[in-house]
Structures are given as C-alpha cells and as structure tokens.
Design an enzyme around this catalytic site. Structure first.
Site, PDB file in Angstrom:
ATOM      1  N   HIS A 117     -53.821 -14.219  13.895  1.00  0.00           N
ATOM      2  CA  HIS A 117     -52.643 -13.796  13.120  1.00  0.00           C
ATOM      3  C   HIS A 117     -51.624 -14.911  13.021  1.00  0.00           C
ATOM      4  CE1 HIS A 117     -51.930 -12.943  17.371  1.00  0.00           C
ATOM      5  NE2 HIS A 117     -50.652 -13.191  17.123  1.00  0.00           N
ATOM      6  N   HIS A 159     -47.543 -15.828  12.539  1.00  0.00           N
ATOM      7  CA  HIS A 159     -46.186 -15.300  12.704  1.00  0.00           C
ATOM      8  C   HIS A 159     -45.295 -15.938  11.640  1.00  0.00           C
ATOM      9  CE1 HIS A 159     -46.643 -13.890  17.020  1.00  0.00           C
ATOM     10  NE2 HIS A 159     -47.654 -14.735  16.957  1.00  0.00           N
TER      11      HIS A 159
HETATM   12  P1  5GP Z   1     -49.511 -13.788  20.088  1.00  0.00           P
HETATM   13  O1  5GP Z   1     -48.791 -14.186  21.338  1.00  0.00           O
HETATM   14  O2  5GP Z   1     -50.875 -13.255  20.361  1.00  0.00           O
HETATM   15  O3  5GP Z   1     -49.496 -14.884  19.062  1.00  0.00           O
HETATM   16  O4  5GP Z   1     -48.623 -12.650  19.456  1.00  0.00           O
HETATM   17  C1  5GP Z   1     -48.907 -11.301  19.513  1.00  0.00           C
HETATM   18  C2  5GP Z   1     -47.734 -10.563  18.911  1.00  0.00           C
HETATM   19  O5  5GP Z   1     -48.134  -9.240  18.648  1.00  0.00           O
HETATM   20  C3  5GP Z   1     -46.525 -10.478  19.847  1.00  0.00           C
HETATM   21  O6  5GP Z   1     -45.405 -11.106  19.257  1.00  0.00           O
HETATM   22  C4  5GP Z   1     -46.320  -8.979  20.038  1.00  0.00           C
HETATM   23  O7  5GP Z   1     -44.965  -8.618  20.036  1.00  0.00           O
HETATM   24  C5  5GP Z   1     -47.071  -8.369  18.873  1.00  0.00           C
HETATM   25  N1  5GP Z   1     -47.642  -7.053  19.143  1.00  0.00           N
HETATM   26  C6  5GP Z   1     -48.399  -6.709  20.220  1.00  0.00           C
HETATM   27  N2  5GP Z   1     -48.767  -5.412  20.154  1.00  0.00           N
HETATM   28  C7  5GP Z   1     -48.238  -4.932  18.994  1.00  0.00           C
HETATM   29  C8  5GP Z   1     -48.278  -3.650  18.354  1.00  0.00           C
HETATM   30  O8  5GP Z   1     -48.860  -2.678  18.837  1.00  0.00           O
HETATM   31  N3  5GP Z   1     -47.612  -3.533  17.176  1.00  0.00           N
HETATM   32  C9  5GP Z   1     -46.946  -4.590  16.603  1.00  0.00           C
HETATM   33  N4  5GP Z   1     -46.343  -4.365  15.439  1.00  0.00           N
HETATM   34  N5  5GP Z   1     -46.896  -5.798  17.173  1.00  0.00           N
HETATM   35  C10 5GP Z   1     -47.531  -5.977  18.350  1.00  0.00           C
END
Ligand code: 5GP
Ligand code: ZN
Length: 136
Positions: free
Chosen positions: A99, A101
């Site tokens: 994903h 951001h």
């Molecule tokens: P990563 O650190 O993997 O790049 O980011 C994962 C992101 O997913 C985090 O910023 C976290 O807040 C978001 N996230 C995790 N679980 C959920 C969820 O159930 N719903 C939403 N909308 N965001 C989530």
C-alpha cells in the site's frame, strides 16, 4: 489472504472510510492518521510489497494515487504531501498487503518523515553503483 486486514477491508468484512474504488484498486483513510486526510491506496489483489505488484497494476495504482493526491490537495490539503511506501519489516511495513500512503502536510505540523544523512567512504559510492547496475 485470510488473515490480512486489508483483504478484509477489500471484501467488506471490516468497514473503512472509502475515498476511491474501482475493479482493481481501493483507497481509504488510514485509521491512525499521521495527519488528517492520510489516505492509503492499494491493489485489491493481495501482494506483499512494491516488487510483487504486476507492472500493469502498478501503472493504474500510480495514476489513481495521483488522482487522490490531487483531490486531497484541493479539498482539505494545500498541495504539500508525502508519498510513502514501507516495504518489508525493516522499512516499517506493518500490514503486509502492499500500500501507498498519501500524507497531507501542513506548515508546522511537526511530522517527522525526513531522515538524517549518512556519508560514503572513499570509493564506496562507485562500488555500490556498480553492484546495483549488475542486477538491472
Ligand atoms: P504500514 O506501516 O504497514 O506501512 O502502514 C499500515 C497502516 O495501516 C498504518 O498507518 C495503520 O494505521 C493502518 N491500518 C491498520 N489497520 C487498519 C484498519 O483496520 N483500517 C484502516 N483504515 N487503516 C488501518
Ligand atoms: Zn491482503
């Protein structure tokens, strides 16, 4: 994937604040935003990192990301944003469904995304350059 939180969102098993959806891509608000309006954009099909996304899908993902960044800038943002992608645990990836951001930035928001700078030893830069070029 069964135990993937983003696959569950794609399947509608977990609710989300959706901002975009087509047959291949979905975007919704991050539940724990770095700033208000922080969006996540991802391919619906489960894959772990940037390297696992098929080229064709990547093309769409980038185009949609631009569309969302634009809309974010015209609505609650002001044209400043960080595009971030964490790939792998050492890079801070927590959800193992690839994903992007999009994080809107505001003057004085004190968000820390910038890194400190390291230095190369003599000749190290050229050595690394050659190593990378070998695998292209
Ligand atoms: P990563 O650190 O993997 O790049 O980011 C994962 C992101 O997913 C985090 O910023 C976290 O807040 C978001 N996230 C995790 N679980 C959920 C969820 O159930 N719903 C939403 N909308 N965001 C989530
Ligand atoms: Zn998934």
């Amino acid at each position: 994937m069964e135990d993937c939180v983003f696959c569950k969102i794609v399947a509608g098993k977990i609710p989300c604040a959706k901002v975009y959806e087509d047959d291949f891509i979905i975007s919704f608000l991050d539940i724990m935003p770095a700033n208000r309006g922080h969006c996540l954009v991802l391919p619906k099909m489960h894959c772990e990192t940037f390297l696992d996304i098929a080229d064709k899908e990547l093309e769409n993902l980038v185009k949609v990301t631009k569309k969302i960044a634009k809309s974010l800038s015209l609505s609650i943002g002001n044209g400043s944003f960080n595009l971030v992608m964490n790939n792998g645990a050492a890079a801070g990836q927590v959800v193992n469904h690839a994903h992007l951001h999009i994080i809107p930035r505001f003057k004085g928001d004190r968000l820390r995304i910038k890194w400190s700078h390291k230095k190369y030893e003599d000749g190290e830069m050229e050595e690394i350059q050659q190593k990378i070029r070998k695998f292209m």
